[in-house]
Design a protein around this motif. Structure first.
Motif, PDB file in Angstrom:
ATOM      1  N   ALA A  36      -3.813  -1.142   4.963  1.00 35.16           N
ATOM      2  CA  ALA A  36      -3.103  -2.424   5.056  1.00 35.16           C
ATOM      3  C   ALA A  36      -3.822  -3.399   5.972  1.00 35.16           C
ATOM      4  N   GLY A  41      -2.038   4.642   5.008  1.00 39.15           N
ATOM      5  CA  GLY A  41      -1.368   3.396   4.654  1.00 39.15           C
ATOM      6  C   GLY A  41      -1.641   2.249   5.612  1.00 39.15           C
ATOM      7  N   LEU A  42      -1.450   2.490   6.899  1.00 37.96           N
ATOM      8  CA  LEU A  42      -1.651   1.433   7.889  1.00 37.96           C
ATOM      9  C   LEU A  42      -3.109   1.025   7.969  1.00 37.96           C
ATOM     10  N   VAL A  80       3.834  -1.153   3.728  1.00 39.98           N
ATOM     11  CA  VAL A  80       3.314   0.193   3.537  1.00 39.98           C
ATOM     12  C   VAL A  80       4.441   1.105   3.082  1.00 39.98           C
ATOM     13  N   ASN A  81       4.244   1.721   1.927  1.00 41.70           N
ATOM     14  CA  ASN A  81       5.218   2.654   1.345  1.00 41.70           C
ATOM     15  C   ASN A  81       6.575   2.001   1.087  1.00 41.70           C
ATOM     16  N   VAL A 130       0.857  -1.183   0.000  1.00 41.88           N
ATOM     17  CA  VAL A 130       0.000   0.000   0.000  1.00 41.88           C
ATOM     18  C   VAL A 130       0.891   1.231   0.000  1.00 41.88           C
TER      19      VAL A 130
END
Length: 505
Positions: free
Chosen positions: A416, A412-413, A426-427, A406
């Motif tokens: 996810a 993001g979190l 994430v990232n 993601v």
């Protein structure tokens, strides 16, 4: 005693063999024996005898052997990378990268096995307050490992190193496409343990793998396709042998509207194209917020313009290691195009006899095989979505559940956590694979069980619970001399402890 099982014959007939070929040019890399059922059973018997020695070493003693092996691999990393390059066709630098990760995992398993698996005190509770309670994790005995060809060092090492650190001996059947790598690993470990058959290799085709499944090993760890995984489970069921299955994936890459587009494109491109797309945790589907979709596609095409497959020094993508996969890749691309997908890069004509050039499709119908089945080639299917809810819904609309990524600055979190998969980064791309303390594995048709981390160590053990009475119990409940008065006191105590409504804090 060598760590590699050599075939035995009872007649003058030569033992059956098979060849390992370089997929980039067809050159012969090596010739290896096809181990029979009897030979596999013999290897397991030898492993069981050796398990008494290896399993009775202390965690520290086993750790020292593993750390020495790590150092041997490190010093000879160029040699192993060259062999992997010739057997898989992947660029030398990519072969080295997976070995680097494997070395780190060996180190972690060796240094953390004692802490994770050694005796731990646990609270006995009020009813058993007179008892001291401990749990520890004991080795199973002999572990069988069937490894893949796409990452012939890193992937099986997630089972081999952790099983060894837990105190098991290992019989390893490498892929028929990378037998030389498996032999190299076993031979170098044999040097470290002075020839003892702690880690043995049996080479061969599917029949040899089946023989390992039915050999009576105490557990079997398999990495490969879901179809073969089902056959492995069926064979292991004959002896109720427990299994770890790490099967395929159809992993997605989600890009939110606030993502760093150049970084997201860079990660998606590498996730989809590295190792010629032959990565179970690699990227196959990309869902991009419609507000940044055009920017993302333009960016990834710009970054991909000089990326190509080949065997020369300038090529960053190698060949398709397993020839039969070429037909799968071709059928997925052709199906997507026939159903209306737009070819942004590559396409059906990019699929050659050994190499597949980078292929990027957009607006791919969700019912096409390029979106529903594992392609395992250097292809990406990129589709726009109106919001992240749609991205999550489409991501989870699959029977697979292995990994994903993601890219989002703010959410993001949150995103996810809603993805149904065993692992999400994430990232970044597949960062979880490089963290030895994190468990690795999937759900659904991507398999079950875990390698890596504390969970990976425990997979190759069984829990041993022990209680020790410290003082006479106030109420002796485990006796036929128990009277009505004792029963009444027990009922009063349990009512006092659990009869009222309690809130969880």
């Amino acid at each position: 005693m060598t760590a590699t099982l050599e075939p035995t014959t009872t007649s003058d007939a030569p033992a059956a063999t098979f060849d390992s070929l370089n997929p980039a040019n067809g050159d012969l890399v090596g010739t290896h024996p096809i181990a029979t059922k009897a030979e596999v059973d013999a290897a397991v018997a030898v492993a069981r005898e050796t398990a008494d020695w290896w399993g009775n070493l202390s965690f520290d003693e086993r750790g020292e052997f593993l750390l020495t092996w790590r150092s041997v691999i490190t010093r000879r990393i160029a040699q192993l990378a060259d062999l992997s390059n010739r057997e898989t066709g992947k660029p030398h630098s990519d072969a080295q990268l997976e070995i680097v990760l494997a070395i780190d995992h060996i180190t972690w398993a060796a240094k953390h096995a004692k802490k994770v698996l050694g005796p731990h005190r646990v609270a006995p509770g009020l009813l058993m307050a007179n008892q001291a309670a401990t749990v520890e994790y004991r080795q199973l005995g002999v572990v069988g490992v069937i490894g893949p060809w796409n990452y012939p060092v890193f992937t099986p090492m997630g089972s081999i190193a952790y099983a060894l650190a837990a105190g098991n001996t290992v019989v390893f059947k490498p892929s028929e496409y990378t037998p030389g790598v498996g032999r190299w690993l076993a031979d170098t470990f044999s040097e470290v343990v002075h020839g003892r058959p702690v880690l043995q290799v049996v080479t061969g085709l599917g029949e040899t793998g089946n023989a390992l499944c039915t050999s009576g090993v105490d557990k079997l760890a398999f990495t490969g396709s879901g179809r073969t995984g089902k056959k492995v489970m069926a064979a292991c069921a004959e002896n109720l042998t427990p299994v770890i299955i790490e099967a395929g994936g159809k992993d997605s890459f989600i890009v939110d509207e606030d993502a760093d587009i150049p970084k997201a494109a860079e990660a998606a491109l590498w996730g989809g194209m590295s190792n010629a797309g032959q990565t179970c945790i690699g990227t196959e589907r990309v869902y991009v917020h419609e507000r940044v979709f055009d920017r993302f596609v333009a960016e990834i095409l710009d970054q991909a313009k000089d990326l190509r497959a080949g065997s020369d020094a300038g090529a960053k993508i190698g060949p398709i290691t397993m020839p039969s996969q070429l037909d799968v890749i071709r059928s997925h691309v052709e199906d997507a195009v026939a159903k209306g997908a737009h070819v942004a890069l590559g396409g059906p004509d990019a699929i050659g006899e050994r190499f597949v050039q980078p292929t990027i499709l957009t607006h791919v119908p969700e019912d096409s095989t390029a979106m529903t089945e594992e392609t395992f080639g250097p292809t990406l299917a990129i589709n726009p979505v109106k919001d992240m809810d749609e991205a999550i819904r489409r991501t989870n609309a699959t029977s697979y559940g292995l990994a994903g990524a993601v890219f989002s600055k703010k959410r993001g979190l949150e995103i996810a956590k809603q993805v149904r998969s065993g692992m999400t980064s994430v990232n970044s791309i597949i960062a979880f694979a490089g963290v030895p303390s994190l468990p690795f594995g999937g759900v659904g048709e991507s398999g079950f069980g875990r390698i890596h981390g504390p969970e990976g160590l425990k997979e190759f053990t069984y829990a041993k619970s022990i209680t020790r009475q410290r003082f006479k119990p106030p109420m002796l409940l485990t006796t036929f001399a128990r009277d009505a008065k004792t029963d009444g006191r027990a009922a009063q105590l349990i009512t006092l402890l659990h009869g009222g409504k309690k809130t969880i804090k």
